[in-house]
Design a protein around this motif. Sequence first.
Motif: not given
Length: 894
Positions: A260-262, A281, A284-285, A287-290, A400
């Motif tokens: 992940d880019d973060f 953080n 959020q990651a 959620i993006r990556l399930n 947000r």
Amino acid sequence: MAELPKSYNSQETEEKIYKNWESNGYFHAQVNPQKTPYTIVIPPPNITGILHMGHILNNTLQDVFIRWKRMQGFEACWVPGTDHAGIATQNVVDKALRKEGTTIRELGREKFLERVWEWRTQYGGTINTQLRKLGVSCDWQRERFTMDEGLSNAVKEVFVRLFDKGLIYRGKYIVNWCPREQTALSDDEVNSVERKGHLWYIKYPIEHSVESIIVATTRPETMLGDTAVAVNPKDDRYKHLIGKNVVLPLANRVIPIVADDFVEPTFGTGAVKVTPAHDPNDYQAGIRLNLPQIIIMDTSAKMNKNVPLKYQGLDRYECRREVLRDLEKENLLVKTEDHVHNVGHCYRCDTVIEPYLSDQWFVKMKPLAEPALKVVLDGKIKFYPERYTKIYENWLTNIRDWCISRQLWWGHRVPAYYAPDGNFTAARSLDEAYEKLKIKSPNIKKEDIRQDDDVLDTWFSSWLWPFSVHGFPEQTDDLKYFYPTDTLVTASDIIFFWVARMIMAGLEFMGEVPFKQVYFNSLIRDGQGRKMSKSLGNSPDPIEVIGTYGADALRFTVMFLAPEGQDVLYENEKCEIGRNFANKIWNAGRFLMMNRDQLPIENDQLAIVGSKPSEDLTDQWILSRFNSTVKDVTNAVENFQIVDAVKTLYDFLWKDFCDWYVEFVKIRFQESNDVHLKRAIINRALKIYEETLKLLHPFMPFVTEEIYQHLAERKTGDTIMRASLPAVDTTLIDTEIETQMDFLQNVISQVRTIRSEMNIPPSKTIDFVASCNDFDKQTLLENNRNLLQKLCKLESISIGTALPKPGYSASSVVKGQEIFVPLKGLIDVDVERERLQKEIDRLEGQLKGVMAKLTNQSFVGKAPADVIEKEKSKQQNFQQTIEKLKINLEQLVG
RNA sequence: GGACGUUUAGCUCAGUUGGUUCAGAGCGUUCGCCUCACACGCGAAAGGUCGUAGGUUCAAGUCCUACAACGUCCACCA
């Protein structure tokens, strides 16, 4: 009329005057179709709050605007009120309970709320009592409280509307959790404090491999909740590992290595452990990556049953020690570095915040934000200073969702209702909830419906303030008349929490902006520029200050010191500015009245003035200055340039009116034997004075009212706060007159300078010679011999054309006219020589600059003709003056 | 890291569209005064290369660029 005391006594007057205003209902506004409304809603102070310096400037400014508009003939309505302040109030009462040896939980919800209401009745009004001492002209009959019935209805109404619209949802979210207070905190309730900590490097073995990956963390205990290790997809060191698994040490779970880019490759090892349930953080990651979310602590930050048995029940810090020890044993702790980082602390109890995954209510902000941004960018709402527009834009475009639930009891209970089968809805009442839930859960019984336990964020009531105070959701007459409000005055630190959200709510629920201008007032800091805070002890008690200096003094001083858009550096002693000014005004009035009252009584009093314009230069001059002042102050107020308004008034009253005009009046008054003339002189002065008081009243309400009542016999209800502001008469602004006066004043100042420099005792009279080359100026001096004589203490005056310079005299050149003060036996030749030389040097410097321009071909070629002309005439003036000064220097003794 | 703001007299700040004696005010300091409104006052004085370096222009405290210092907000590197 009785003579006034020698100095203005704020303590004796303020309370009396305020009572009179309030009890007569002068602050009350009501629907009046004949008038245009002007409305301000107060930023409601917390019921736990006591007045501090921050309130002073904010409320003074609102009062200035309200009084100003009221005196302009608007139906001026200032709605006051207080905010229930969820956490703060719950804490205050909690503290009291603990002292009594009980706790919130022991008491239970209902009993606790009773206690809070009791507390509120007893102490919640403190700040408004204090505000009155500042002189604020709030419509106290309209006082509101964010938890009173009407406002609570408004809260329910909008919650239900938003829920039905799909703009309110329930979801899991990482919130700032205080393990001690047992509630979520909003971001602004968290203090970020820099702390020395460590960065621990931990080895995670790769599954089915001898390789391992090292992650760095400041919170090793959270590894028990890891559900992945993340690396940056561009990081060559780890590319080959993406998609493989690691075996999470201690927990012995298998978790993936993801990209992940973060992840910042340069920090730590470039590999991050991901704990979605305990880090915003990572959440959020996740959620993006399930990724799965594993909560590993309970609400008290003790390890729960999702961690290996040996850690269960340990406090997070105990657990950290254990985890580190165990890692060391297994040789998985690679190294430990010192590391400084920011740690969130609870603003109430200073406990370290735990990011905590929990069920919360949210408002979808995007659909609300877009129209709210538009009205500001389109100029339907203007920000002062304007630069806040950018800050606003920035926030709204990156908005947000808003977490609106709080795990407290004091506040608006979330109007959401649950059926036993898990269905839920939002409703204004239990009955409505029942009707709504029946649709999804046909077998539901009313008594099985449960209301949500949480309460709403305090801002969820504040954002409705501009219309909830006027009766929303009922379409009351007040609401129709007074909404939208006009000016919001607030501090810039709540631009997001409050200002932005009010704009959204206004547009969403009223279809109309809630206000037209937002004025962000300065922040008050201490003399060294530090924030006012209780712990520093640098926060003065405004009530004490008012006691010492007076409310007007405090008001005036903070406005006088407040630069636009900058912070104010305040210390109590600075209130001398305001106190001295109030006293100056007081004494000017006292003096004028004393003189008036020594005249035989007539009926004409103030009436005579205005009937016939005065031919006297000083009268014409002060009228010109007065009208300029009215014009400038009006412009300044309308453009929210309050410092300018205040300084203009200060300068006019002190310099023009007192230093010069009253001195002129003194002389004219003393000279005259004609009672009618005397009366005309004094009444003209009083008239200007009275009109100036009106102009000053919005800024310094008490002293102006007190004097106003002394100026004449007033009928009941004739009060300055209900008078009209003076209208500007631009035809009386006369630059010619002002130029003439400027010349006269310069001559007088020059003579005074000579007196001072030559150490002439004030009691000693001197001679004066003016040698003119300009007929008008000569006439001017001739016509005002009396003023010259008195103001310079002159023995003799000779005015003429090309008069010779008397021997042993000090000299000066004013606008080309030479003045001499013969001082045989008194003159200090060296001092005078130095004085003249200095002036010559100064002028020669100026001349040099002018000459440089005039000999510059490109200047002469390109500059506009009028600019060149000006330079030429400057050159001439400089040359002539220098020449005269030089001659005077040569003939100093002769 | 991003955004915004500030930098002018010892201190706190004005200085609007570049050009009026533009280099200002208040406080503080110094000198002289209890002058019949005010010592919470009156009169006067001293004090600044306008943060630094460039640039635009006939002309820059004022416009542009870079840098520095300070401040605020936002996002925060585990």
